[in-house]
Design an enzyme around this catalytic site. Structure first.
Site, PDB file in Angstrom:
ATOM      1  N   HIS A 116       0.813  -1.209   0.000  1.00 44.94           N
ATOM      2  CA  HIS A 116       0.000   0.000   0.000  1.00 44.94           C
ATOM      3  C   HIS A 116       0.850   1.265   0.000  1.00 44.94           C
ATOM      4  O   HIS A 116       0.376   2.314  -0.386  1.00 44.94           O
ATOM      5  CB  HIS A 116      -0.830  -0.031   1.283  1.00 44.94           C
ATOM      6  CG  HIS A 116      -2.225   0.303   1.088  1.00 44.94           C
ATOM      7  ND1 HIS A 116      -2.934   0.941   2.070  1.00 44.94           N
ATOM      8  CD2 HIS A 116      -3.049   0.126   0.067  1.00 44.94           C
ATOM      9  CE1 HIS A 116      -4.135   1.141   1.643  1.00 44.94           C
ATOM     10  NE2 HIS A 116      -4.222   0.664   0.438  1.00 44.94           N
ATOM     11  N   LYS A 118       3.026   4.402  -0.635  1.00 45.05           N
ATOM     12  CA  LYS A 118       3.128   5.293  -1.801  1.00 45.05           C
ATOM     13  C   LYS A 118       4.250   6.287  -1.515  1.00 45.05           C
ATOM     14  O   LYS A 118       4.104   7.127  -0.606  1.00 45.05           O
ATOM     15  CB  LYS A 118       1.811   5.969  -2.060  1.00 45.05           C
ATOM     16  CG  LYS A 118       0.722   4.942  -2.426  1.00 45.05           C
ATOM     17  CD  LYS A 118      -0.666   5.488  -2.379  1.00 45.05           C
ATOM     18  CE  LYS A 118      -1.645   4.457  -2.929  1.00 45.05           C
ATOM     19  NZ  LYS A 118      -1.766   3.258  -2.063  1.00 45.05           N
ATOM     20  N   HIS A 344      -9.186  10.334  -0.633  1.00 50.83           N
ATOM     21  CA  HIS A 344      -8.343   9.141  -0.734  1.00 50.83           C
ATOM     22  C   HIS A 344      -7.132   9.339   0.178  1.00 50.83           C
ATOM     23  O   HIS A 344      -6.361   8.432   0.422  1.00 50.83           O
ATOM     24  CB  HIS A 344      -7.915   8.879  -2.185  1.00 50.83           C
ATOM     25  CG  HIS A 344      -7.292   7.534  -2.393  1.00 50.83           C
ATOM     26  ND1 HIS A 344      -5.926   7.344  -2.451  1.00 50.83           N
ATOM     27  CD2 HIS A 344      -7.845   6.317  -2.517  1.00 50.83           C
ATOM     28  CE1 HIS A 344      -5.665   6.060  -2.629  1.00 50.83           C
ATOM     29  NE2 HIS A 344      -6.802   5.409  -2.666  1.00 50.83           N
ATOM     30  N   LYS A 346      -5.436   9.832   3.857  1.00 49.92           N
ATOM     31  CA  LYS A 346      -5.730   9.254   5.166  1.00 49.92           C
ATOM     32  C   LYS A 346      -4.975  10.078   6.198  1.00 49.92           C
ATOM     33  O   LYS A 346      -3.755  10.215   6.102  1.00 49.92           O
ATOM     34  CB  LYS A 346      -5.265   7.798   5.281  1.00 49.92           C
ATOM     35  CG  LYS A 346      -5.966   6.853   4.333  1.00 49.92           C
ATOM     36  CD  LYS A 346      -5.214   6.720   3.012  1.00 49.92           C
ATOM     37  CE  LYS A 346      -5.868   5.654   2.182  1.00 49.92           C
ATOM     38  NZ  LYS A 346      -5.938   5.983   0.748  1.00 49.92           N
TER      39      LYS A 346
HETATM   40  O1  LIG Z   1      -5.756   3.480  -0.407  1.00 53.44           O
HETATM   41  C1  LIG Z   1      -6.840   2.854  -0.406  1.00 53.44           C
HETATM   42  O2  LIG Z   1      -7.895   3.323   0.041  1.00 53.44           O
HETATM   43  C2  LIG Z   1      -6.878   1.474  -0.950  1.00 53.44           C
HETATM   44  C3  LIG Z   1      -7.754   0.532  -0.406  1.00 53.44           C
HETATM   45  C4  LIG Z   1      -7.761  -0.786  -0.880  1.00 53.44           C
HETATM   46  C5  LIG Z   1      -6.883  -1.123  -1.893  1.00 53.44           C
HETATM   47  N1  LIG Z   1      -6.808  -2.382  -2.427  1.00 53.44           N
HETATM   48  C6  LIG Z   1      -7.811  -3.228  -2.314  1.00 53.44           C
HETATM   49  C7  LIG Z   1      -8.932  -3.238  -3.095  1.00 53.44           C
HETATM   50  C8  LIG Z   1      -9.211  -2.262  -4.142  1.00 53.44           C
HETATM   51  C9  LIG Z   1      -9.656  -0.999  -3.868  1.00 53.44           C
HETATM   52  C10 LIG Z   1      -9.945  -0.100  -4.877  1.00 53.44           C
HETATM   53  C11 LIG Z   1      -9.711  -0.448  -6.198  1.00 53.44           C
HETATM   54  C12 LIG Z   1      -9.183  -1.695  -6.489  1.00 53.44           C
HETATM   55  C13 LIG Z   1      -8.890  -2.603  -5.449  1.00 53.44           C
HETATM   56  O3  LIG Z   1      -8.319  -3.796  -5.645  1.00 53.44           O
HETATM   57  N2  LIG Z   1      -9.719  -4.259  -2.720  1.00 53.44           N
HETATM   58  C14 LIG Z   1      -9.107  -4.817  -1.647  1.00 53.44           C
HETATM   59  C15 LIG Z   1      -9.487  -5.886  -0.828  1.00 53.44           C
HETATM   60  N3  LIG Z   1      -8.664  -6.253   0.205  1.00 53.44           N
HETATM   61  C16 LIG Z   1      -7.502  -5.596   0.395  1.00 53.44           C
HETATM   62  C17 LIG Z   1      -7.100  -4.529  -0.411  1.00 53.44           C
HETATM   63  N4  LIG Z   1      -7.925  -4.188  -1.383  1.00 53.44           N
HETATM   64  C18 LIG Z   1      -6.007  -0.192  -2.447  1.00 53.44           C
HETATM   65  C19 LIG Z   1      -6.013   1.095  -1.972  1.00 53.44           C
HETATM   66  C20 LIG Z   1      -5.091   2.070  -2.583  1.00 53.44           C
HETATM   67  O4  LIG Z   1      -5.575   3.012  -3.227  1.00 53.44           O
HETATM   68  O5  LIG Z   1      -3.864   1.881  -2.429  1.00 53.44           O
END
Ligand SMILES: O=C(O)c1ccc(Nc2c(-c3ccccc3O)nc3cnccn23)cc1C(=O)O
Length: 458
Positions: A116, A118, A344, A346
């Site tokens: 996650h 960035k 978006h 946090k």
């Molecule tokens: O920052 C954020 O709010 C964030 C939150 C989740 C994330 N990934 C993600 C997603 C998903 C969300 C949005 C579009 C595509 C996706 O695949 N679905 C899941 C399920 N379980 C774990 C993680 N998941 C990525 C980011 C981000 O933007 O980095």
């Protein structure tokens, strides 16, 4: 007029905190003064780029390449990602036309973990810069959302033969950044660890708050996630008289499973961290305000319902924790002109009862989830972290202050104020009885969004 032109095209940046919002398309000009677009970050105004590293979760490689100015478009870029198997193949396929783009897969050995973090590492002719941010490297993340970043000063090169510990900051940012990079155990990052060692990071005034996947015991428990934050607040803030009346604010764009009731994690270990101030042994229960967009916030946003594609709160998770929603407050950001630019970003912070001062402020990639922050296990003898996360903590003591005054009108940016530019409105606005938290995998077809569409997820 050349002076005016130059003034208008180079953002007058707040130098105190180095905390910036992304530009948002469609706002009055004044609300984007002092905000930055990705092309600003990569512009020659900030340095003559030699090579860069892009740590992120979601990538559009062709779009990313176009964000570099033409003169830097062929400079090597290393991508740090968490994709595996077919997702990894699709990512590498994107870069097929771009031989200067290389990849490093971060190890994710614990289920449900994500990369996650960035961050941009920018190596210039003139020195080195770090940017820690909340935006993915896709067009939609830089268009009509509220996003934020910390941009480091330009770190000059150390004189030849300096010892590696030279260039350390009062907040030990150099040591902590190097330890975070080392935690990837990736050969591709070795030369970057070496490069950072050769630079002077002493002007850094923020603390690094990182998460790296793993199970940690003993002193390692305080290196990552929320126990790292607790340690920093314990060491670098001070008790405040009446602190039990100082609310905690958590603001995020996704939510994990918190358990059947608040004592399982949120009001237990996580609240213990967020309410830490110095070495007092009191464990107050101040108000906790959680900011997460309601369905109406999303429906009436600049993007409309599609903004909800980046607010991945699932009905499966939500229905197990209805108790959580009583903490929720709406996304309202008139002070930054961003009430309709869905968050978006946090952020987490501790504010005074009258919402005019901050005891501390954190901007991070970490959402409200145990995967991001870590959760205690084995009778509190071990903490388990699933994901890579990265953020920076502002504490008043690092700025020779007792508290941060809050700047209630952060836009247009005025380099005069010493107030902290909290991007959303204070006090937070509670959900009305009719408000529901945005959930991304159910339908909303009663009323159309700002583009006249309804939301029917597949
Ligand atoms: O920052 C954020 O709010 C964030 C939150 C989740 C994330 N990934 C993600 C997603 C998903 C969300 C949005 C579009 C595509 C996706 O695949 N679905 C899941 C399920 N379980 C774990 C993680 N998941 C990525 C980011 C981000 O933007 O980095």
């Amino acid at each position: 007029e050349s002076e005016d032109f130059f003034e208008s095209c180079t953002p007058r940046l707040d130098d105190t905190y180095r905390f910036y919002l992304n530009k948002v398309t469609g706002l009055d000009r004044e609300y984007n003064s002092g905000a930055l677009h990705i092309r600003d970050l990569l512009s020659p105004l900030f340095g003559t780029l030699k090579e860069s590293v892009q740590f992120n979760y979601c990538f559009d490689i062709a779009w990313m390449v176009k964000q570099f100015p033409p003169e830097f478009r062929d400079r090597p870029v290393l991508i740090i990602h968490g994709d595996k198997r077919e997702a990894k193949a699709r990512l590498l396929q994107q870069a097929q036309p771009f031989p200067h783009v290389r990849f490093c897969q971060a190890k994710l050995d614990i289920a449900f973990g994500t990369h996650h973090t960035k961050m941009m590492l920018l190596w210039y002719e003139e020195g080195f810069r770090v940017i820690i941010l909340t935006s993915n490297l896709i067009r939609a993340d830089w268009y009509q959302k509220t996003q934020g970043m910390w941009m480091s000063p330009l770190f000059p090169r150390l004189p030849e033969g300096s010892r590696p510990s030279a260039g350390e900051s009062p907040t030990f940012f150099k040591r902590d950044l190097l330890e975070y990079l080392a935690s990837y155990r990736a050969p591709e990052l070795e030369e970057w660890i070496q490069r950072i060692k050769e630079h002077d990071l002493s002007e850094t005034r923020v603390y690094l708050v990182a998460s790296t996947p793993g199970r940690y015991v003993g002193p390692d428990m305080e290196r990552w996630g929320h126990l790292r934050l607790r340690k920093l607040l314990h060491e670098h803030t001070n008790p405040i008289p009446g602190e039990e009346r100082w609310p905690v604010i958590g603001q995020f764009s996704s939510i994990g499973s918190m358990g059947a009731d608040k004592t399982k994690w949120l009001a237990g270990e996580f609240q213990r961290t967020l309410t830490t101030l110095g070495k007092s042994s009191l464990h107050p229960s101040p108000p906790i305000h959680l900011l997460y967009p309601s369905v109406e916030d999303v429906r009436l946003s600049l993007e409309g319902f599609p903004a909800g594609g980046s607010l991945p709160y699932s009905i499966q998770t939500a229905q197990k924790q209805l108790w959580l929603h009583s903490y929720f407050h709406r996304w309202k950001a008139d002070r930054s002109g961003r009430s309709h630019a869905m968050p978006h970003i946090k952020t987490y912070m501790r504010v005074s009862p009258d919402f005019t001062q901050l005891a501390w402020f954190l901007i991070t990639s970490a959402n409200l989830s145990k995967a991001a922050w870590g959760a205690l296990e084995k009778n509190n003898s071990q903490v388990m972290v699933r994901s890579y996360e990265l953020g920076v903590l502002y504490v008043p003591s690092a700025f020779d202050m007792k508290t941060f005054p809050i700047d209630e009108t952060p836009f247009p940016v005025s380099s005069s104020t010493s107030g902290f530019p909290v991007p959303f409105d204070l006090p937070p606005t509670s959900y009305s009885p009719k408000d529901q938290p945005w959930i991304w995998n159910i339908s909303y077809s009663q009323e159309p969004d700002t583009h006249g569409n309804i939301w029917v997820p597949s």
